[in-house]
Design an enzyme around this catalytic site. Structure first.
Site, PDB file in Angstrom:
ATOM      1  N   HIS A   1     -73.384 -22.152-106.317  1.00 35.46           N
ATOM      2  CA  HIS A   1     -72.548 -21.029-105.815  1.00 35.46           C
ATOM      3  C   HIS A   1     -71.151 -21.087-106.414  1.00 35.46           C
ATOM      4  O   HIS A   1     -70.212 -21.449-105.701  1.00 35.46           O
ATOM      5  CB  HIS A   1     -72.471 -21.101-104.294  1.00 35.46           C
ATOM      6  CG  HIS A   1     -71.977 -19.845-103.651  1.00 35.46           C
ATOM      7  ND1 HIS A   1     -70.652 -19.627-103.353  1.00 35.46           N
ATOM      8  CD2 HIS A   1     -72.634 -18.735-103.250  1.00 35.46           C
ATOM      9  CE1 HIS A   1     -70.528 -18.445-102.765  1.00 35.46           C
ATOM     10  NE2 HIS A   1     -71.706 -17.888-102.692  1.00 35.46           N
ATOM     11  N   PHE A   2     -70.866 -20.781-107.491  1.00 34.65           N
ATOM     12  CA  PHE A   2     -71.686 -20.358-108.627  1.00 34.65           C
ATOM     13  C   PHE A   2     -71.426 -21.349-109.740  1.00 34.65           C
ATOM     14  O   PHE A   2     -70.282 -21.745-109.920  1.00 34.65           O
ATOM     15  CB  PHE A   2     -71.295 -18.949-109.072  1.00 34.65           C
ATOM     16  CG  PHE A   2     -71.408 -17.929-107.959  1.00 34.65           C
ATOM     17  CD1 PHE A   2     -72.626 -17.340-107.657  1.00 34.65           C
ATOM     18  CD2 PHE A   2     -70.294 -17.577-107.204  1.00 34.65           C
ATOM     19  CE1 PHE A   2     -72.725 -16.402-106.646  1.00 34.65           C
ATOM     20  CE2 PHE A   2     -70.388 -16.643-106.185  1.00 34.65           C
ATOM     21  CZ  PHE A   2     -71.608 -16.054-105.897  1.00 34.65           C
TER      22      PHE A   2
END
EC number: 4.2.1.59
Length: 150
Positions: free
Chosen positions: A53-54
């Site tokens: 994420h991410f």
């Protein structure tokens, strides 16, 4: 926020059943039972959620920021009740109102969680919460929680 007693990680562990990777409070800077709490979460690049994420731009998920607010609210609830959680009850998160995310939280940030008690009606606790990084609000919400016997 009011000033009060601080709590180190060892005392935090007495008030929250959460453990790695879901413990999101590192220290309590101050609390005033029945009024408010100020807690701290250091955000490290080693957090398990950053890998997904991410990967190209690591951002702390908003849901975990809200969970950190709820964990601070749980400590305030138990400090207000003058008890500690036990294995016969669970502190449930039952509602979120007005959640807003104003700025992304990244590795290296230090979250300052400020939670104020609003009311307790028939065992439903309501709180107002903000999260700051470098004295800027990055998130805010009203939270509702309850303690239930198992």
């Amino acid at each position: 926020m009011s000033t009060g007693t601080q709590m180190d990680i060892y005392e935090v562990l007495e008030y929250l059943p959460h453990r790695y990777p879901f413990l999101l409070i590192d220290r309590v800077l101050s609390y005033d039972p029945g009024k408010d709490i100020v807690a701290l979460k250091n955000v490290s690049i080693n957090e398990p959620f950053f890998g997904g994420h991410f990967p190209h731009h690591p951002v702390m998920p908003g849901v975990l920021i809200v969970e950190a607010m709820a964990q601070a609210a749980a400590i305030l609830t138990f400090k207000t009740l003058g008890t500690k959680p036990d294995d016969k009850s669970v502190y449930y998160f039952v509602g979120i109102d007005g959640a807003r995310f104003k700025k992304p939280v990244s590795a290296g940030d230090q979250l300052i969680l400020k939670v104020s008690f609003l009311r307790n009606l028939r065992g439903l606790w309501k709180f107002s919460a903000t999260v700051e990084v470098d004295e800027q609000i990055v998130a805010e919400a009203e939270l509702m929680c309850t303690v239930r016997e198992l």
